[in-house]
Design a protein around this motif. Sequence first.
Motif, PDB file in Angstrom:
ATOM      1  N   ARG A 175     -67.106  44.008  29.942  1.00  0.00           N
ATOM      2  CA  ARG A 175     -68.367  44.205  30.821  1.00  0.00           C
ATOM      3  C   ARG A 175     -68.481  43.406  32.189  1.00  0.00           C
ATOM      4  N   LYS A 176     -68.259  41.934  32.112  1.00  0.00           N
ATOM      5  CA  LYS A 176     -68.110  41.221  33.117  1.00  0.00           C
ATOM      6  C   LYS A 176     -66.918  41.806  34.115  1.00  0.00           C
ATOM      7  N   LEU A 177     -65.733  42.189  33.629  1.00  0.00           N
ATOM      8  CA  LEU A 177     -64.846  42.634  34.870  1.00  0.00           C
ATOM      9  C   LEU A 177     -65.192  43.943  35.381  1.00  0.00           C
ATOM     10  N   ILE A 178     -65.928  44.678  34.807  1.00  0.00           N
ATOM     11  CA  ILE A 178     -66.430  45.999  35.134  1.00  0.00           C
ATOM     12  C   ILE A 178     -67.541  45.699  36.195  1.00  0.00           C
ATOM     13  N   SER A 179     -68.318  44.893  36.072  1.00  0.00           N
ATOM     14  CA  SER A 179     -69.523  44.528  37.030  1.00  0.00           C
ATOM     15  C   SER A 179     -68.907  43.784  38.166  1.00  0.00           C
ATOM     16  N   LEU A 180     -67.732  42.981  38.033  1.00  0.00           N
ATOM     17  CA  LEU A 180     -67.208  42.493  39.270  1.00  0.00           C
ATOM     18  C   LEU A 180     -66.425  43.299  40.002  1.00  0.00           C
ATOM     19  N   ARG A 181     -65.938  44.577  39.269  1.00  0.00           N
ATOM     20  CA  ARG A 181     -65.306  45.662  40.122  1.00  0.00           C
ATOM     21  C   ARG A 181     -66.018  46.436  40.846  1.00  0.00           C
ATOM     22  N   ASP A 182     -67.272  46.807  40.195  1.00  0.00           N
ATOM     23  CA  ASP A 182     -68.358  47.375  40.848  1.00  0.00           C
ATOM     24  C   ASP A 182     -68.928  46.646  42.101  1.00  0.00           C
ATOM     25  N   TRP A 183     -69.114  45.404  42.026  1.00  0.00           N
ATOM     26  CA  TRP A 183     -69.697  44.660  43.038  1.00  0.00           C
ATOM     27  C   TRP A 183     -68.708  44.571  44.141  1.00  0.00           C
ATOM     28  N   MET A 184     -67.507  44.313  43.854  1.00  0.00           N
ATOM     29  CA  MET A 184     -66.603  44.428  45.070  1.00  0.00           C
ATOM     30  C   MET A 184     -66.307  45.681  45.741  1.00  0.00           C
ATOM     31  N   MET A 185     -66.400  46.757  45.109  1.00  0.00           N
ATOM     32  CA  MET A 185     -66.224  48.202  45.531  1.00  0.00           C
ATOM     33  C   MET A 185     -67.555  48.447  46.726  1.00  0.00           C
ATOM     34  N   ALA A 186     -68.650  47.964  45.953  1.00  0.00           N
ATOM     35  CA  ALA A 186     -69.861  48.246  46.728  1.00  0.00           C
ATOM     36  C   ALA A 186     -69.813  47.396  47.956  1.00  0.00           C
ATOM     37  N   VAL A 187     -69.826  46.141  47.969  1.00  0.00           N
ATOM     38  CA  VAL A 187     -70.096  45.090  49.129  1.00  0.00           C
ATOM     39  C   VAL A 187     -68.831  44.850  49.932  1.00  0.00           C
ATOM     40  N   LEU A 188     -67.634  45.043  49.350  1.00  0.00           N
ATOM     41  CA  LEU A 188     -66.412  44.563  50.095  1.00  0.00           C
ATOM     42  C   LEU A 188     -65.586  45.747  50.407  1.00  0.00           C
ATOM     43  N   ALA A 189     -65.019  46.130  49.373  1.00  0.00           N
ATOM     44  CA  ALA A 189     -63.928  47.156  49.492  1.00  0.00           C
ATOM     45  C   ALA A 189     -64.208  48.576  50.423  1.00  0.00           C
ATOM     46  N   PHE A 190     -65.662  49.146  49.965  1.00  0.00           N
ATOM     47  CA  PHE A 190     -65.907  50.247  50.719  1.00  0.00           C
ATOM     48  C   PHE A 190     -66.473  49.960  52.295  1.00  0.00           C
ATOM     49  N   PRO A 191     -67.302  49.197  52.234  1.00  0.00           N
ATOM     50  CA  PRO A 191     -67.790  49.071  53.518  1.00  0.00           C
ATOM     51  C   PRO A 191     -66.933  48.216  54.528  1.00  0.00           C
ATOM     52  N   VAL A 192     -66.100  47.203  54.241  1.00  0.00           N
ATOM     53  CA  VAL A 192     -65.230  46.594  55.034  1.00  0.00           C
ATOM     54  C   VAL A 192     -64.019  47.478  55.200  1.00  0.00           C
ATOM     55  N   GLY A 193     -63.443  48.260  54.378  1.00  0.00           N
ATOM     56  CA  GLY A 193     -62.487  49.254  54.481  1.00  0.00           C
ATOM     57  C   GLY A 193     -62.818  50.280  55.468  1.00  0.00           C
ATOM     58  N   VAL A 194     -63.695  50.677  55.086  1.00  0.00           N
ATOM     59  CA  VAL A 194     -64.311  51.745  56.216  1.00  0.00           C
ATOM     60  C   VAL A 194     -64.382  51.664  57.486  1.00  0.00           C
ATOM     61  N   PHE A 195     -64.861  50.224  57.620  1.00  0.00           N
ATOM     62  CA  PHE A 195     -65.393  49.531  58.998  1.00  0.00           C
ATOM     63  C   PHE A 195     -63.920  49.372  59.622  1.00  0.00           C
ATOM     64  N   VAL A 196     -63.053  48.839  59.152  1.00  0.00           N
ATOM     65  CA  VAL A 196     -61.765  48.423  59.742  1.00  0.00           C
ATOM     66  C   VAL A 196     -61.071  49.910  60.087  1.00  0.00           C
ATOM     67  N   VAL A 197     -61.086  50.569  59.383  1.00  0.00           N
ATOM     68  CA  VAL A 197     -60.324  52.118  59.741  1.00  0.00           C
ATOM     69  C   VAL A 197     -60.955  52.838  60.979  1.00  0.00           C
ATOM     70  N   THR A 198     -62.430  52.702  60.879  1.00  0.00           N
ATOM     71  CA  THR A 198     -63.202  53.728  61.945  1.00  0.00           C
ATOM     72  C   THR A 198     -63.290  52.743  63.263  1.00  0.00           C
ATOM     73  N   MET A 199     -63.397  51.428  63.194  1.00  0.00           N
ATOM     74  CA  MET A 199     -63.547  50.808  64.415  1.00  0.00           C
ATOM     75  C   MET A 199     -62.191  50.553  64.911  1.00  0.00           C
ATOM     76  N   PHE A 200     -61.263  50.392  64.112  1.00  0.00           N
ATOM     77  CA  PHE A 200     -59.641  50.231  64.867  1.00  0.00           C
ATOM     78  C   PHE A 200     -59.308  51.512  65.467  1.00  0.00           C
ATOM     79  N   TRP A 201     -59.409  52.771  64.744  1.00  0.00           N
ATOM     80  CA  TRP A 201     -58.942  53.929  65.534  1.00  0.00           C
ATOM     81  C   TRP A 201     -59.973  54.440  66.420  1.00  0.00           C
TER      82      TRP A 201
END
Length: 226
Positions: free
Chosen positions: A80-106
């Motif tokens: 459950r701790k791993l799942i919580s960490l996974r979900d937090w990283m997806m929400a706070v870092l992986a999705f917003p930062v990833g989408v930001f890098v792609v959209t801003m760069f191009w």
Amino acid sequence: MALVPCQVLRAAILLSYCSILCNYKAIDMPAHQTYGGSWKFLTFIDLVIQAVFFGICVLTDLSSLLTRGNDSQEQERQLRKLISLRDWMMAVLAFPVGVFVVTMFWSIYIYDRELVYPKLLDNFIPAWLNHGMHTTVLPFVLIEMRTTHHQYPSRSCGLAAVCTFAVGYILWVCWIHHVTGVWVYPLLEHLSPGVKILFFAAVTVIINVFYLVGEVLNNYIWDTQK
């Protein structure tokens, strides 16, 4: 014990990020030798974020498979701790930062590539690697969102974490300029101090908007918003 397709997919994505990072670090590029090295570029930071995130995803998948049918409460708690960490990283870092890098760069690249990715870099970075850093991030993170439900943190906590990351990176960029006298991105050389402040504020707002987009998209896909 067979892995389900989404688990295999995550492992493949993780391997692709490892390959991209290794190939990028192997490039003998002058910018890598200056203050801050690769860590001054948001693209590189994002690649590390994505690799760590998908590494946690794979670890979670393996832990889930190993604990299946096991009544150990301690193992369930660790999972459950791993799942919580996974979900937090997806929400706070992986999705917003990833989408930001792609959209801003191009977006900037299409307007004037010299402002963000000078043509000189073509001599060092092959086209496939450029797309690996600035294009595939988006479909990979969307695939992850579509195949796995992620529990988002409270909106206030999520936005606070995203703001902390954005402001932290902006301060890092400003510090590098303070030390070296050179801005990380050529675009910043063309902006007056006042416009830079507005630009940094806009960047912070945009990445927060992408956090909200991720939250809404996650709820829409998994029908968690009642």
